[in-house]
Scaffold this motif. Structure first.
Motif, PDB file in Angstrom:
ATOM      1  N   PHE A 142       0.368  -7.300 -12.610  1.00 16.67           N
ATOM      2  CA  PHE A 142       1.551  -6.962 -11.812  1.00 16.67           C
ATOM      3  C   PHE A 142       1.282  -5.548 -11.124  1.00 16.67           C
ATOM      4  CE2 PHE A 142       3.980  -9.407 -15.316  1.00 16.67           C
ATOM      5  CZ  PHE A 142       4.327 -10.485 -14.577  1.00 16.67           C
ATOM      6  N   GLY A 143       1.956  -5.226 -10.198  1.00 19.86           N
ATOM      7  CA  GLY A 143       2.044  -3.992  -9.501  1.00 19.86           C
ATOM      8  C   GLY A 143       3.251  -3.262  -9.387  1.00 19.86           C
ATOM      9  N   ALA A 144       3.113  -2.020  -8.825  1.00 21.18           N
ATOM     10  CA  ALA A 144       4.526  -1.337  -8.726  1.00 21.18           C
ATOM     11  C   ALA A 144       4.010  -0.248  -7.748  1.00 21.18           C
ATOM     12  CB  ALA A 144       5.010  -0.688  -9.913  1.00 21.18           C
ATOM     13  N   THR A 145       5.344   0.616  -7.212  1.00 26.59           N
ATOM     14  CA  THR A 145       4.874   1.895  -6.482  1.00 26.59           C
ATOM     15  C   THR A 145       5.646   2.841  -7.318  1.00 26.59           C
ATOM     16  OG1 THR A 145       4.695   0.724  -4.474  1.00 26.59           O
ATOM     17  CG2 THR A 145       5.419   2.948  -4.285  1.00 26.59           C
ATOM     18  N   ILE A 146       5.264   3.969  -7.483  1.00 25.69           N
ATOM     19  CA  ILE A 146       5.703   5.184  -8.125  1.00 25.69           C
ATOM     20  C   ILE A 146       5.601   6.302  -7.408  1.00 25.69           C
ATOM     21  CG2 ILE A 146       5.895   6.563 -10.138  1.00 25.69           C
ATOM     22  CD1 ILE A 146       4.482   3.881 -11.721  1.00 25.69           C
ATOM     23  N   GLY A 147       6.510   6.758  -6.552  1.00 26.59           N
ATOM     24  CA  GLY A 147       6.589   7.672  -5.497  1.00 26.59           C
ATOM     25  C   GLY A 147       5.118   7.590  -4.583  1.00 26.59           C
ATOM     26  N   ASN A 148       4.239   8.295  -4.704  1.00 27.61           N
ATOM     27  CA  ASN A 148       3.100   8.059  -3.750  1.00 27.61           C
ATOM     28  C   ASN A 148       1.985   7.475  -4.419  1.00 27.61           C
ATOM     29  OD1 ASN A 148       4.268   9.435  -1.392  1.00 27.61           O
ATOM     30  ND2 ASN A 148       3.955  11.352  -2.517  1.00 27.61           N
ATOM     31  N   LEU A 149       2.242   6.874  -5.748  1.00 32.94           N
ATOM     32  CA  LEU A 149       1.147   6.307  -6.522  1.00 32.94           C
ATOM     33  C   LEU A 149       1.333   4.592  -6.070  1.00 32.94           C
ATOM     34  CD1 LEU A 149      -1.105   6.187  -8.689  1.00 32.94           C
ATOM     35  CD2 LEU A 149       0.860   6.065 -10.405  1.00 32.94           C
TER      36      LEU A 149
ATOM     37  N   ASP B  99      -2.336  13.528 -11.715  1.00 34.17           N
ATOM     38  CA  ASP B  99      -2.729  13.287 -13.208  1.00 34.17           C
ATOM     39  C   ASP B  99      -1.655  12.020 -13.552  1.00 34.17           C
ATOM     40  OD1 ASP B  99      -5.017  14.813 -13.901  1.00 34.17           O
ATOM     41  OD2 ASP B  99      -3.453  16.580 -14.129  1.00 34.17           O
ATOM     42  N   VAL B 100      -2.074  10.984 -13.703  1.00 30.83           N
ATOM     43  CA  VAL B 100      -1.363   9.660 -14.299  1.00 30.83           C
ATOM     44  C   VAL B 100      -1.350   9.540 -15.673  1.00 30.83           C
ATOM     45  CG1 VAL B 100      -1.080   7.096 -13.977  1.00 30.83           C
ATOM     46  CG2 VAL B 100      -2.033   8.781 -11.952  1.00 30.83           C
ATOM     47  N   LYS B 101       0.038   9.528 -16.148  1.00 29.68           N
ATOM     48  CA  LYS B 101       0.075   9.118 -17.559  1.00 29.68           C
ATOM     49  C   LYS B 101       0.417   7.697 -17.813  1.00 29.68           C
ATOM     50  CE  LYS B 101       3.928   9.942 -19.974  1.00 29.68           C
ATOM     51  NZ  LYS B 101       4.971  10.588 -20.704  1.00 29.68           N
ATOM     52  N   LEU B 102      -0.570   7.235 -18.612  1.00 26.91           N
ATOM     53  CA  LEU B 102      -0.270   5.575 -18.880  1.00 26.91           C
ATOM     54  C   LEU B 102       0.227   5.769 -20.450  1.00 26.91           C
ATOM     55  CD1 LEU B 102      -3.750   4.565 -17.947  1.00 26.91           C
ATOM     56  CD2 LEU B 102      -1.706   4.227 -16.730  1.00 26.91           C
ATOM     57  N   GLN B 103       1.104   5.047 -20.882  1.00 22.06           N
ATOM     58  CA  GLN B 103       1.560   5.298 -22.270  1.00 22.06           C
ATOM     59  C   GLN B 103       2.128   3.606 -22.660  1.00 22.06           C
ATOM     60  OE1 GLN B 103       5.743   6.624 -23.375  1.00 22.06           O
ATOM     61  NE2 GLN B 103       4.445   8.393 -23.903  1.00 22.06           N
ATOM     62  N   TRP B 104       1.574   3.376 -23.986  1.00 17.77           N
ATOM     63  CA  TRP B 104       1.926   2.216 -24.741  1.00 17.77           C
ATOM     64  C   TRP B 104       2.382   2.484 -26.063  1.00 17.77           C
ATOM     65  CZ3 TRP B 104      -2.696   3.660 -22.831  1.00 17.77           C
ATOM     66  CH2 TRP B 104      -3.689   3.866 -23.763  1.00 17.77           C
TER      67      TRP B 104
ATOM     68  N   ASP C 257      -0.421   7.871 -25.529  1.00 13.92           N
ATOM     69  CA  ASP C 257      -0.737   8.525 -24.018  1.00 13.92           C
ATOM     70  C   ASP C 257      -2.085   8.562 -23.650  1.00 13.92           C
ATOM     71  OD1 ASP C 257       1.879   8.619 -24.065  1.00 13.92           O
ATOM     72  OD2 ASP C 257       1.915  10.854 -24.165  1.00 13.92           O
ATOM     73  N   GLN C 258      -2.696   8.175 -22.298  1.00 11.70           N
ATOM     74  CA  GLN C 258      -3.748   8.466 -21.862  1.00 11.70           C
ATOM     75  C   GLN C 258      -3.438   8.953 -20.344  1.00 11.70           C
ATOM     76  OE1 GLN C 258      -7.108   6.283 -22.840  1.00 11.70           O
ATOM     77  NE2 GLN C 258      -8.328   6.892 -21.516  1.00 11.70           N
ATOM     78  N   ARG C 259      -4.192   9.976 -20.042  1.00 12.88           N
ATOM     79  CA  ARG C 259      -4.241  10.572 -18.742  1.00 12.88           C
ATOM     80  C   ARG C 259      -5.466  10.289 -18.005  1.00 12.88           C
ATOM     81  NH1 ARG C 259       0.693  13.097 -18.381  1.00 12.88           N
ATOM     82  NH2 ARG C 259       1.397  13.883 -20.392  1.00 12.88           N
ATOM     83  N   VAL C 260      -5.259   9.948 -16.712  1.00 11.05           N
ATOM     84  CA  VAL C 260      -6.135   9.578 -15.819  1.00 11.05           C
ATOM     85  C   VAL C 260      -6.078  10.478 -14.603  1.00 11.05           C
ATOM     86  CG1 VAL C 260      -7.126   7.825 -14.348  1.00 11.05           C
ATOM     87  CG2 VAL C 260      -6.224   7.323 -16.527  1.00 11.05           C
ATOM     88  N   HIS C 261      -7.014  11.082 -14.162  1.00  9.21           N
ATOM     89  CA  HIS C 261      -7.125  11.917 -13.067  1.00  9.21           C
ATOM     90  C   HIS C 261      -7.410  11.145 -11.769  1.00  9.21           C
ATOM     91  CE1 HIS C 261      -6.865  15.915 -10.751  1.00  9.21           C
ATOM     92  NE2 HIS C 261      -8.349  15.387 -10.169  1.00  9.21           N
TER      93      HIS C 261
ATOM     94  N   ILE D 158       3.918   3.712 -16.728  1.00 13.44           N
ATOM     95  CA  ILE D 158       3.060   4.636 -16.090  1.00 13.44           C
ATOM     96  C   ILE D 158       4.003   5.607 -15.286  1.00 13.44           C
ATOM     97  CG2 ILE D 158       1.395   4.430 -13.823  1.00 13.44           C
ATOM     98  CD1 ILE D 158       0.835   1.335 -14.848  1.00 13.44           C
ATOM     99  N   GLN D 159       3.350   6.867 -15.388  1.00 18.64           N
ATOM    100  CA  GLN D 159       4.214   8.032 -14.652  1.00 18.64           C
ATOM    101  C   GLN D 159       3.220   9.068 -14.115  1.00 18.64           C
ATOM    102  OE1 GLN D 159       4.987  11.258 -16.436  1.00 18.64           O
ATOM    103  NE2 GLN D 159       6.266  11.898 -14.783  1.00 18.64           N
ATOM    104  N   TYR D 160       3.582   9.846 -13.159  1.00 21.20           N
ATOM    105  CA  TYR D 160       2.972  11.077 -12.761  1.00 21.20           C
ATOM    106  C   TYR D 160       3.852  12.146 -12.211  1.00 21.20           C
ATOM    107  CZ  TYR D 160       3.476  10.505  -7.733  1.00 21.20           C
ATOM    108  OH  TYR D 160       4.067  10.612  -6.410  1.00 21.20           O
ATOM    109  N   GLY D 161       3.363  13.382 -12.429  1.00 26.35           N
ATOM    110  CA  GLY D 161       4.061  14.690 -12.150  1.00 26.35           C
ATOM    111  C   GLY D 161       5.526  14.418 -12.598  1.00 26.35           C
ATOM    112  N   SER D 162       6.412  14.745 -11.594  1.00 24.79           N
ATOM    113  CA  SER D 162       7.878  14.787 -11.870  1.00 24.79           C
ATOM    114  C   SER D 162       8.526  13.584 -11.482  1.00 24.79           C
ATOM    115  CB  SER D 162       8.570  16.052 -11.111  1.00 24.79           C
ATOM    116  OG  SER D 162       8.278  15.967  -9.704  1.00 24.79           O
ATOM    117  N   GLU D 163       7.638  12.550 -10.999  1.00 27.89           N
ATOM    118  CA  GLU D 163       8.116  11.114 -10.595  1.00 27.89           C
ATOM    119  C   GLU D 163       8.871  10.478 -11.663  1.00 27.89           C
ATOM    120  OE1 GLU D 163       8.476   9.565  -7.706  1.00 27.89           O
ATOM    121  OE2 GLU D 163       7.904  11.671  -6.466  1.00 27.89           O
ATOM    122  N   THR D 164       9.770   9.593 -11.421  1.00 29.36           N
ATOM    123  CA  THR D 164      10.319   8.657 -12.277  1.00 29.36           C
ATOM    124  C   THR D 164       9.357   7.660 -12.749  1.00 29.36           C
ATOM    125  OG1 THR D 164      12.649   9.431 -11.821  1.00 29.36           O
ATOM    126  CG2 THR D 164      12.280   7.321 -13.316  1.00 29.36           C
TER     127      THR D 164
END
Length: 160
Positions: A40-47, A77-82, A91-95, A127-133
């Motif tokens: 699956f895919g998604a667009t989160i702000g500019n990600l 910095d992208v936050k992955l959470q499960w 949480d795992q962060r990916v730069h 999946i989230q980054y910065g102040s984006e929802t």
């Protein structure tokens, strides 16, 4: 005779219009966005998040396979959470560098441990980054049955 011909032409025109008008009202399936892959895919702000899936043999440990694309001129910095089997959030962060693409799961594995799921199920990953929802994706869990996924099974942790 002319009246009969005109009536026949009019009737034929109405029948033709009635049988082809459905295509004017029916939405075209080719205009519907969809993920043309197993993930699956998604667009989160500019990600851009593309083809997210988990490859697992046993449903306890999985490799998160996903393409993350940053098309901006700033790193993120992208936050992955499960949630693990105990209900604890992990949480795992990916730069991601500016204007870059990262293929997680191939070059860099994100191994989810103690997840208590089964191949064939959907597993929620936030999946989230910065102040984006952020967005929660229900990611499909696949096993290594298909040859294209055999090399993506999670690597065993190295012994210390």
């Amino acid at each position: 005779m002319r009246a009969r011909s005109a009536a026949s032409v009019a009737l034929a025109s109405l029948v033709l219009a009635g049988t082809t008008a459905c295509t004017f009202l029916t939405p075209q399936a080719t205009l519907e966005p969809y993920d043309p892959s197993d993930g699956f895919g998604a667009t989160i702000g500019n990600l851009e998040v593309r083809n997210a899936l988990i490859v697992s043999e046993d449903g306890q440990t999985g490799n998160l396979v996903v393409v993350l694309a940053n098309g901006t001129d700033r790193s993120m910095d992208v936050k992955l959470q499960w949630e693990n089997a105990d209900g604890d959030k992990v949480d795992q962060r990916v730069h991601l560098n500016a204007d870059s693409i990262k293929n997680l799961g191939e070059d860099q594995q994100v191994v989810l441990t103690d997840i208590d799921t089964q191949p064939g199920a959907l597993f929620p990953v936030f999946i989230q980054y910065g102040s984006e929802t952020g967005k929660q994706l229900n990611v499909p869990v696949l096993d290594g049955t298909l040859p294209e996924y055999q090399g993506l099974l999670p690597e065993a942790p190295e012994a210390e």
